[in-house]
Design a protein around this motif. Structure first.
Motif, PDB file in Angstrom:
ATOM      1  N   TYR A 106       0.819  -1.213   0.000  1.00  0.00           N
ATOM      2  CA  TYR A 106       0.000   0.000   0.000  1.00  0.00           C
ATOM      3  C   TYR A 106       0.854   1.264   0.000  1.00  0.00           C
ATOM      4  O   TYR A 106       0.507   2.265  -0.645  1.00  0.00           O
ATOM      5  CB  TYR A 106      -0.903  -0.034   1.238  1.00  0.00           C
ATOM      6  N   PHE A 107       1.957   1.244   0.720  1.00  0.00           N
ATOM      7  CA  PHE A 107       2.704   2.485   0.919  1.00  0.00           C
ATOM      8  C   PHE A 107       3.636   2.810  -0.238  1.00  0.00           C
ATOM      9  O   PHE A 107       4.077   3.951  -0.369  1.00  0.00           O
ATOM     10  CB  PHE A 107       3.405   2.458   2.277  1.00  0.00           C
ATOM     11  N   GLY A 108       3.918   1.836  -1.102  1.00  0.00           N
ATOM     12  CA  GLY A 108       4.558   2.172  -2.363  1.00  0.00           C
ATOM     13  C   GLY A 108       3.646   3.033  -3.215  1.00  0.00           C
ATOM     14  O   GLY A 108       4.096   3.964  -3.890  1.00  0.00           O
ATOM     15  N   GLY A 109       2.340   2.737  -3.151  1.00  0.00           N
ATOM     16  CA  GLY A 109       1.365   3.554  -3.859  1.00  0.00           C
ATOM     17  C   GLY A 109       1.299   4.968  -3.324  1.00  0.00           C
ATOM     18  O   GLY A 109       1.108   5.928  -4.092  1.00  0.00           O
ATOM     19  N   ARG A 110       1.471   5.130  -2.020  1.00  0.00           N
ATOM     20  CA  ARG A 110       1.477   6.480  -1.443  1.00  0.00           C
ATOM     21  C   ARG A 110       2.724   7.242  -1.874  1.00  0.00           C
ATOM     22  O   ARG A 110       2.673   8.446  -2.133  1.00  0.00           O
ATOM     23  CB  ARG A 110       1.385   6.411   0.080  1.00  0.00           C
ATOM     24  N   MET A 111       3.855   6.545  -1.952  1.00  0.00           N
ATOM     25  CA  MET A 111       5.062   7.180  -2.497  1.00  0.00           C
ATOM     26  C   MET A 111       4.797   7.732  -3.891  1.00  0.00           C
ATOM     27  O   MET A 111       5.174   8.859  -4.221  1.00  0.00           O
ATOM     28  CB  MET A 111       6.209   6.162  -2.571  1.00  0.00           C
ATOM     29  N   ALA A 112       4.150   6.915  -4.735  1.00  0.00           N
ATOM     30  CA  ALA A 112       3.865   7.323  -6.109  1.00  0.00           C
ATOM     31  C   ALA A 112       2.999   8.571  -6.139  1.00  0.00           C
ATOM     32  O   ALA A 112       3.251   9.508  -6.908  1.00  0.00           O
ATOM     33  CB  ALA A 112       3.187   6.179  -6.860  1.00  0.00           C
ATOM     34  N   SER A 113       1.977   8.604  -5.297  1.00  0.00           N
ATOM     35  CA  SER A 113       1.075   9.752  -5.264  1.00  0.00           C
ATOM     36  C   SER A 113       1.816  11.023  -4.871  1.00  0.00           C
ATOM     37  O   SER A 113       1.635  12.083  -5.487  1.00  0.00           O
ATOM     38  CB  SER A 113      -0.068   9.477  -4.282  1.00  0.00           C
ATOM     39  N   MET A 114       2.669  10.927  -3.861  1.00  0.00           N
ATOM     40  CA  MET A 114       3.410  12.103  -3.421  1.00  0.00           C
ATOM     41  C   MET A 114       4.420  12.565  -4.476  1.00  0.00           C
ATOM     42  O   MET A 114       4.632  13.768  -4.667  1.00  0.00           O
ATOM     43  CB  MET A 114       4.097  11.820  -2.091  1.00  0.00           C
ATOM     44  N   ALA A 115       5.051  11.613  -5.159  1.00  0.00           N
ATOM     45  CA  ALA A 115       6.021  11.982  -6.192  1.00  0.00           C
ATOM     46  C   ALA A 115       5.335  12.719  -7.340  1.00  0.00           C
ATOM     47  O   ALA A 115       5.871  13.704  -7.868  1.00  0.00           O
ATOM     48  CB  ALA A 115       6.735  10.736  -6.700  1.00  0.00           C
ATOM     49  N   ARG A 116       4.148  12.260  -7.723  1.00  0.00           N
ATOM     50  CA  ARG A 116       3.413  12.939  -8.798  1.00  0.00           C
ATOM     51  C   ARG A 116       3.030  14.356  -8.372  1.00  0.00           C
ATOM     52  O   ARG A 116       3.125  15.295  -9.169  1.00  0.00           O
ATOM     53  CB  ARG A 116       2.174  12.127  -9.169  1.00  0.00           C
ATOM     54  N   ARG A 117       2.575  14.509  -7.140  1.00  0.00           N
ATOM     55  CA  ARG A 117       2.206  15.840  -6.658  1.00  0.00           C
ATOM     56  C   ARG A 117       3.411  16.777  -6.611  1.00  0.00           C
ATOM     57  O   ARG A 117       3.263  18.002  -6.695  1.00  0.00           O
ATOM     58  CB  ARG A 117       1.562  15.743  -5.271  1.00  0.00           C
ATOM     59  N   ALA A 118       4.610  16.205  -6.454  1.00  0.00           N
ATOM     60  CA  ALA A 118       5.832  17.012  -6.447  1.00  0.00           C
ATOM     61  C   ALA A 118       6.283  17.381  -7.856  1.00  0.00           C
ATOM     62  O   ALA A 118       7.272  18.106  -8.022  1.00  0.00           O
ATOM     63  CB  ALA A 118       6.949  16.264  -5.718  1.00  0.00           C
ATOM     64  N   GLY A 119       5.571  16.873  -8.865  1.00  0.00           N
ATOM     65  CA  GLY A 119       5.927  17.175 -10.243  1.00  0.00           C
ATOM     66  C   GLY A 119       6.793  16.132 -10.895  1.00  0.00           C
ATOM     67  O   GLY A 119       7.283  16.324 -12.012  1.00  0.00           O
ATOM     68  N   GLY A 120       6.993  14.999 -10.208  1.00  0.00           N
ATOM     69  CA  GLY A 120       7.830  13.950 -10.759  1.00  0.00           C
ATOM     70  C   GLY A 120       7.071  12.989 -11.654  1.00  0.00           C
ATOM     71  O   GLY A 120       5.846  12.904 -11.607  1.00  0.00           O
ATOM     72  N   GLU A 121       7.827  12.257 -12.452  1.00  0.00           N
ATOM     73  CA  GLU A 121       7.281  11.164 -13.246  1.00  0.00           C
ATOM     74  C   GLU A 121       7.523   9.874 -12.476  1.00  0.00           C
ATOM     75  O   GLU A 121       8.622   9.663 -11.942  1.00  0.00           O
ATOM     76  CB  GLU A 121       7.947  11.100 -14.614  1.00  0.00           C
ATOM     77  N   VAL A 122       6.517   9.008 -12.399  1.00  0.00           N
ATOM     78  CA  VAL A 122       6.612   7.790 -11.608  1.00  0.00           C
ATOM     79  C   VAL A 122       6.743   6.579 -12.516  1.00  0.00           C
ATOM     80  O   VAL A 122       6.004   6.430 -13.492  1.00  0.00           O
ATOM     81  CB  VAL A 122       5.377   7.629 -10.693  1.00  0.00           C
ATOM     82  N   VAL A 123       7.715   5.729 -12.217  1.00  0.00           N
ATOM     83  CA  VAL A 123       7.830   4.413 -12.842  1.00  0.00           C
ATOM     84  C   VAL A 123       7.872   3.378 -11.719  1.00  0.00           C
ATOM     85  O   VAL A 123       8.149   3.717 -10.558  1.00  0.00           O
ATOM     86  CB  VAL A 123       9.079   4.304 -13.743  1.00  0.00           C
ATOM     87  N   GLU A 124       7.584   2.129 -12.054  1.00  0.00           N
ATOM     88  CA  GLU A 124       7.385   1.119 -11.011  1.00  0.00           C
ATOM     89  C   GLU A 124       8.318  -0.069 -11.189  1.00  0.00           C
ATOM     90  O   GLU A 124       8.651  -0.448 -12.313  1.00  0.00           O
ATOM     91  CB  GLU A 124       5.931   0.632 -11.023  1.00  0.00           C
ATOM     92  N   VAL A 125       8.704  -0.646 -10.048  1.00  0.00           N
ATOM     93  CA  VAL A 125       9.342  -1.962 -10.038  1.00  0.00           C
ATOM     94  C   VAL A 125       8.342  -2.903  -9.381  1.00  0.00           C
ATOM     95  O   VAL A 125       7.869  -2.649  -8.277  1.00  0.00           O
ATOM     96  CB  VAL A 125      10.696  -1.945  -9.303  1.00  0.00           C
TER      97      VAL A 125
END
Length: 386
Positions: A106-125
């Motif tokens: 679950y908390f990897g998903g929260r990392m992704a959400s925060m990174a997007r809000r910071a203006g970052g592009e998210v990729v996943e492992v």
């Protein structure tokens, strides 16, 4: 004539505060140590008072000990663990940066959400829920995406999995000149964590788990390399409140005003960290392994299965599979109503499939484990489970 608005007669009639006396064995908060509660009842001083400046210094020293780091930038963020999480990601990830995040909880998903809000592009492992990240998959993701920042969850609260091979993961990231952010919310003060030795650039946590402290001042540490990136940003952090380049003025050498620190929470985490130092951090790790090992064995004696394999078992958060035919919510309700005992259900992909049982900090005591096992046995018997 009726009383005019605003008179005492019109005020809400609210009685004294009398919360129930629970035994907290869920994913957090854990039971608060009595010494921490006493520290919170001591008088306030100003957040720029010379005596509070000394308290700030002591908190930072104790926090470095607990994180096993010499990082200068080691502070309690004013807010819950999610605030220290957002401070880490929102400051290190700049617009245009790519952040690699895990999919195994679950908390990897929260990392992704925060990174997007910071203006970052998210990729996943990718990794299944209930399994750790495989370094081979991390290396493949780096080769494909070349991320600037890599985040991983050291102790995944949603699955009960402890990530092994941390130095291998950080080595992969640094070979690609990336920064590493570690979610240590359910590991700091409970399971082995060595920020400097494992070459972690940024680690964040919450006080309400293995530190047995109320939420409100949340641990965060950054290496000099990571803080240099923060201070050299081309654009300001999108959060003024969590902007580490501004907080540097308060928690750095100047001790200049930024915001009013949560003074009582700083008292609390100081005492909680003092308890860690008195016990000894490695002794504390061993206590959690020993007490949680008794909990794990007792649950298995009741015929229950752990969600995580033994090699990835997280002592501070035990994810237990709900047996076929058992109503997981009814068990939780029974424990709360009959025993004043809190555990929690699953999150996300594991909702309804597991119970999450904490064994953290002051809650990690033999009497709590014995009480919990007896209560769960009774709750299962209520539903006819042999």
């Amino acid at each position: 004539m009726s009383d005019s608005p605003g008179t005492p007669e019109d005020a809400p009639q609210i009685g004294e505060l009398t919360p129930p006396d629970r035994t907290l064995m869920g994913p957090g908060p854990s039971d608060v140590h009595p010494r921490v509660l006493r520290a919170m009842s001591t008088p306030l001083v100003g957040h720029l008072d010379p005596s509070f400046i000394e308290i700030m210094n002591e908190v930072q020293e104790l926090m470095r000990y607990t994180f096993r780091t010499d990082n200068q930038w080691t502070i309690p963020v004013s807010g819950t663990g999610s605030a220290s999480m957002e401070a880490a990601i929102g400051n290190l990830v700049e617009p245009g940066d790519t952040m690699l995040v895990p999919t195994n909880g679950y908390f990897g998903g929260r990392m992704a959400s925060m990174a997007r809000r910071a203006g970052g592009e998210v990729v996943e492992v990718d990794a299944p829920w209930g399994e750790p990240l495989d370094p081979v998959d991390v290396e493949t993701a780096f080769a494909e995406h070349q991320p600037d920042v890599f985040g991983f969850v050291h102790a995944e609260t949603s699955t009960g999995v402890l990530q092994p091979d941390v130095p291998e993961l950080t080595s992969i990231a640094h070979d690609h000149d990336a920064y590493v952010i570690a979610d240590c919310v359910t590991s700091l003060g409970g399971v082995e964590l060595r920020v400097d030795e494992w070459d972690v650039d940024v680690a964040y946590s919450g006080p309400q788990k293995c530190l047995s402290c109320p939420p409100g001042a949340s641990p965060l540490t950054l290496s000099d390399r990571a803080m240099d990136k923060v201070l050299d940003r081309e654009t300001d952090s999108r959060s003024w409140y969590l902007d580490l380049s501004l907080l540097e003025g308060y928690w750095g050498d100047d001790r200049s005003y930024h915001h009013t620190a949560p003074i009582t929470n700083v008292y609390a985490i100081r005492e909680a960290l003092r308890l860690v130092a008195e016990e000894g951090i490695e002794n504390r790790w061993e206590r959690h392994r020993e007490i949680a090992g008794g909990l794990k064995a007792g649950l298995q004696d009741l015929g229950l299965e752990m969600n995580a394999p033994d090699e990835y078992w997280l002592p501070s958060l035990n994810a237990v599979r709900v047996p076929d035919g058992i109503d997981d919510a009814a068990v939780i309700d029974h424990l709360l109503a009959e025993y004043d005992l809190e555990i929690a259900s699953g999150l996300g992909d594991l909702a309804g499939d597991i119970w999450r049982i904490g064994c953290m900090g002051y809650s990690a005591r033999p009497k709590n484990v014995e009480y919990l096992l007896a209560a769960i046995e009774d709750a299962l018997a209520e539903q006819g489970h042999a």
